[in-house]
Design an enzyme around this catalytic site. Sequence first.
Site, PDB file in Angstrom:
ATOM      1  N   LYS A 182      11.823 -64.544 -50.519  1.00  0.00           N
ATOM      2  CA  LYS A 182      11.064 -63.830 -51.803  1.00  0.00           C
ATOM      3  C   LYS A 182       9.703 -63.777 -51.432  1.00  0.00           C
ATOM      4  O   LYS A 182       9.225 -65.077 -51.698  1.00  0.00           O
ATOM      5  CB  LYS A 182      11.619 -64.635 -53.192  1.00  0.00           C
ATOM      6  N   GLY A 239       5.580 -75.184 -55.653  1.00  0.00           N
ATOM      7  CA  GLY A 239       5.045 -74.449 -56.920  1.00  0.00           C
ATOM      8  C   GLY A 239       4.765 -75.355 -58.086  1.00  0.00           C
ATOM      9  O   GLY A 239       4.783 -76.607 -57.827  1.00  0.00           O
ATOM     10  N   SER A 240       4.869 -74.919 -59.308  1.00  0.00           N
ATOM     11  CA  SER A 240       4.755 -75.907 -60.410  1.00  0.00           C
ATOM     12  C   SER A 240       5.932 -76.502 -60.828  1.00  0.00           C
ATOM     13  O   SER A 240       7.055 -76.097 -60.347  1.00  0.00           O
ATOM     14  CB  SER A 240       4.321 -74.809 -61.648  1.00  0.00           C
ATOM     15  N   GLY A 244       9.915 -74.936 -60.465  1.00  0.00           N
ATOM     16  CA  GLY A 244      10.807 -75.845 -59.638  1.00  0.00           C
ATOM     17  C   GLY A 244      11.988 -76.116 -60.364  1.00  0.00           C
ATOM     18  O   GLY A 244      13.255 -75.997 -59.965  1.00  0.00           O
ATOM     19  N   GLU A 263       8.951 -78.617 -53.983  1.00  0.00           N
ATOM     20  CA  GLU A 263       7.835 -79.575 -54.209  1.00  0.00           C
ATOM     21  C   GLU A 263       7.127 -78.768 -55.467  1.00  0.00           C
ATOM     22  O   GLU A 263       6.643 -77.650 -55.636  1.00  0.00           O
ATOM     23  CB  GLU A 263       7.029 -79.224 -52.988  1.00  0.00           C
ATOM     24  N   CYS A 300      -1.754 -79.092 -53.080  1.00  0.00           N
ATOM     25  CA  CYS A 300      -0.791 -79.725 -53.769  1.00  0.00           C
ATOM     26  C   CYS A 300      -1.298 -81.294 -53.537  1.00  0.00           C
ATOM     27  O   CYS A 300      -0.520 -82.410 -54.333  1.00  0.00           O
ATOM     28  CB  CYS A 300       0.365 -79.613 -53.157  1.00  0.00           C
ATOM     29  N   GLU A 393      -0.442 -82.808 -64.126  1.00  0.00           N
ATOM     30  CA  GLU A 393      -1.431 -81.997 -63.116  1.00  0.00           C
ATOM     31  C   GLU A 393      -2.115 -81.006 -63.867  1.00  0.00           C
ATOM     32  O   GLU A 393      -1.710 -80.054 -64.746  1.00  0.00           O
ATOM     33  CB  GLU A 393      -0.302 -81.427 -62.053  1.00  0.00           C
TER      34      GLU A 393
END
Length: 528
Positions: A182, A239-240, A244, A263, A300, A393
Amino acid sequence: MNGKNIVAGTYSEVNEKSLQAVNPATGLTLEGTFFKASESLVNDALTAATAAFQGYRNLNKDIKAAFLNAIADEIASLGDELVNRASAESGLPLARLQGELGRTTGQLRLFANLVAEGSWVDAIIDTALPERQPLPKPDIRRMLVPIGPVVVFGASNFPLAFSVAGGDTASALASGCPVVVKAHPAHLGTSALVGGAIVKAAEKTGMPKGVFSLLFDDGYTIGASLVQHPLTKAVTFTGSFKGGMALINLAQQREQPIPVFAEMGSINPVIFLPQAVENQASALAQKYAASITLGAGQFCTNPGLLLTLQSPALQEFKTVLKEAIAAVPSATMLTEGIAHNYGKLSAEVVNESGVVLLSASTVKNGELKNQSEAKIAEVSAADFIKNPKLREEIFGPYSLLVTATDIAELEKAIEVLEGQLTVTLMADKNELQNYQSLVNKLTDKTGRIILNGVPTGVEVCAAMQHGGPFPATNDSRFTSVGSTAIYRFARPLAYQDWEQDLLPDELKDGNPLGIFRTVNQKLTKSYE
């Protein structure tokens, strides 16, 4: 550059809405028209992937390796065209993306070599003992086998290395699993170029048609459909935390739950021990100002948290750090949404109790859009411990300096941290032996502990661990970087009392593939 969706190696016509890419630095629309995938294309892609799996999984290891090397060759041949497009869609500098292109082709070749060598399947053989009493022992042989079609979500901050042909795709294909990608909506042209390269590589090496598909979307519907489709066997995401967890929840709601390897972010704390600050205050401040702001802080592994003890030398560290942060020019962030979120969160955090803004960028580019402003703030360990919001974060060039009065308070601050991708210790060699309790606490919090370095920069190799305790990832047993990432897409299968000619080559007597195997509890390449 073809903007149509790719299903089983074929460019597919759809009647959904058209999409266009935008340059985040200028706000201008980029060349190319792309097309949102449909639910029927999701089904077609996964049906084709399932059919391809039956043949692809059993291909000779050298043929799979040739496919991966061919992908690397095709991507490398795109050269400046790909790098320029990736820069236009992400705002990242050309030099950074040239390096990322090398990383992308390098990790494809890394997995090609892993597959060609063959020992990654972890073949284990326990031969029969028919005379054993009171019961005979059967012949049991075990190896890892691929799990089936994998859905890969492209990441925003690495348009090449964590995207269409990035580490997730490379490791899944290496394991014997077909892939449906995707594409990230910010990287439509970049994704189309790389997708075309994979199609060419598949054709040149005679791969089954359904081994690769690429679908476009500008929202969440196609991604959700891919996760919930009954033929999907695993999902990868970088990603965030919010994104996730949404995918994890979708996967768990299925009639047959599947693994999601997500992640989801990390603040990557850095602990400065007293002697290191005393001896290297200025150098450490300059080193970390550069690490915090590298790539507009959009890594990250960005060091979003600095923890240390109050001391006279700390004042010099802060002075140099403030000056260095103020001198960092603003930089284009990856998307308008990321830039907005960074501006909002970095402004809100300095209004939290006890937080003081130490410094911010004074060099700003007013001609470009979506510009970051580097920031460093400070708070006492006592206030940090009380406020969970300070441990969230903030994706961008921001970091928070936490100062403790003594080592006991510093350890308490570390205890409230959640799981991290990395933890870094800045220490003189002679002082580490005095902080063993602290080191033990840190190893419980992370997948990778760094000594006297910076967390930004992830080496692609067999020993790399890019994953950590929740919420950095949802399964700390695995990595998304390095050759051992392949183990996410394999499961053990044991063969009991099978005839030799019916066994996979990896498990046959005589070791026809010449791989390392564990035979009757001994690691060997030979078997008489």
